[in-house]
Design an enzyme around this catalytic site. Structure first.
Site, PDB file in Angstrom:
ATOM      1  N   ASP A 255      -7.576  -4.116   1.062  1.00  0.00           N
ATOM      2  CA  ASP A 255      -8.485  -3.228   0.352  1.00  0.00           C
ATOM      3  C   ASP A 255      -9.670  -3.064   1.273  1.00  0.00           C
ATOM      4  OD1 ASP A 255      -8.910  -1.624  -2.011  1.00  0.00           O
ATOM      5  OD2 ASP A 255     -10.664  -2.874  -2.343  1.00  0.00           O
TER       6      ASP A 255
ATOM      7  N   TYR B  26     -12.917   8.103   6.207  1.00  0.00           N
ATOM      8  CA  TYR B  26     -14.264   8.460   6.652  1.00  0.00           C
ATOM      9  C   TYR B  26     -14.421   8.395   8.174  1.00  0.00           C
ATOM     10  CZ  TYR B  26     -15.253   7.820   1.692  1.00  0.00           C
ATOM     11  OH  TYR B  26     -15.230   7.926   0.323  1.00  0.00           O
ATOM     12  N   ASP B  27     -13.327   8.170   8.892  1.00  0.00           N
ATOM     13  CA  ASP B  27     -13.384   8.002  10.348  1.00  0.00           C
ATOM     14  C   ASP B  27     -14.121   9.129  11.079  1.00  0.00           C
ATOM     15  OD1 ASP B  27     -12.027   5.647   9.946  1.00  0.00           O
ATOM     16  OD2 ASP B  27     -10.176   6.277  10.939  1.00  0.00           O
TER      17      ASP B  27
ATOM     18  N   GLY C 108      -1.860   6.088   6.203  1.00  0.00           N
ATOM     19  CA  GLY C 108      -2.738   5.736   7.322  1.00  0.00           C
ATOM     20  C   GLY C 108      -2.803   4.228   7.528  1.00  0.00           C
TER      21      GLY C 108
ATOM     22  N   LYS D 116      -9.797   2.131  18.730  1.00  0.00           N
ATOM     23  CA  LYS D 116      -9.963   1.801  17.314  1.00  0.00           C
ATOM     24  C   LYS D 116      -9.197   0.535  16.960  1.00  0.00           C
ATOM     25  CE  LYS D 116      -9.370   3.505  12.667  1.00  0.00           C
ATOM     26  NZ  LYS D 116      -8.839   4.514  11.776  1.00  0.00           N
TER      27      LYS D 116
ATOM     28  N   THR E 199       0.843  -1.190   0.000  1.00  0.00           N
ATOM     29  CA  THR E 199       0.000   0.000   0.000  1.00  0.00           C
ATOM     30  C   THR E 199       0.876   1.236   0.000  1.00  0.00           C
ATOM     31  OG1 THR E 199      -1.839   1.160   1.082  1.00  0.00           O
ATOM     32  CG2 THR E 199      -0.186   0.199   2.531  1.00  0.00           C
TER      33      THR E 199
END
Length: 196
Positions: free
Chosen positions: A68, A152-153, A11, A173, A7
């Site tokens: 993904d 979108y957190d 993040g 989290k 990736t």
């Protein structure tokens, strides 16, 4: 066998390094930056595309992990889904995608609605290919709250909580996220493959 994460998302890399006790290297540290075309129609197929691409470039001494993931809203027939990273278009930022989804909710006149995150983790090595999934259910709201996490957190409130992922501590989290759930399933596979 070195573990490489397929990736370029900083993040995701941070989350994987935090969750994995093993040393995880970003593929770009070994191969430089380049884009991988994700043209699969599921999270699993896109994760496999990324892992296979990096594995083919690096070879048998490596175990390649890719993820993904995205958010799905039943009210939007599952959108953004596999298009979560490019919901607002190509070459956009996380904030662009976040505000596009908030705007879409406002257009529908919805302040809060059920949603879920999906993470598919693919593992590719000389011993074969594996895919595991993790999910996190909750609600999305029509505003951004908090500045932790990414994507979108800031608009996602996990089931059983009253704060968004953007407001919750990383330790919370880490325990409840879709990626954490998938990684729990992936870790025994990774350990098995490393031990071969």
């Amino acid at each position: 066998m070195r573990i490489v994460l397929a990736t370029g998302n900083k993040g995701k890399l941070r989350e994987f390094k935090h969750m994995c006790q093993d040393e995880v290297v970003a593929f770009s540290d070994l191969l430089g930056e380049f884009d991988i075309v994700e043209d699969g129609d599921t999270f699993a197929s896109n994760a496999l595309i990324k892992a296979r691409t990096i594995y083919e470039k690096l070879g048998e001494e490596y175990l390649v992990i890719s993820d993904d993931s995205g958010i799905s809203l039943p009210i939007l027939d599952g959108a953004p889904g596999i298009y979560s990273a490019r919901y607002a278009g190509v070459g956009v930022t996380d904030k662009d995608n976040l505000y596009k989804l908030i705007e879409t909710m406002k257009e529908k006149g919805v302040r809060a609605t059920p949603a879920y995150y999906t993470a598919a983790i693919a593992i590719v090595s000389k011993y074969g290919e594996y895919v595991v999934h993790g999910w996190m259910h909750g609600d999305v709201i029509d505003e951004a709250r908090g500045n932790k996490g990414f994507g979108y957190d800031p608009m996602f409130i996990p089931a059983g909580f009253d704060k968004t992922l953007g407001e919750l501590d990383d330790d919370v989290k880490k325990k409840i996220s879709h990626r954490a759930q998938a990684l729990k399933l992936a870790q025994p596979i990774i350990q098995m493959l490393k031990g071969k």
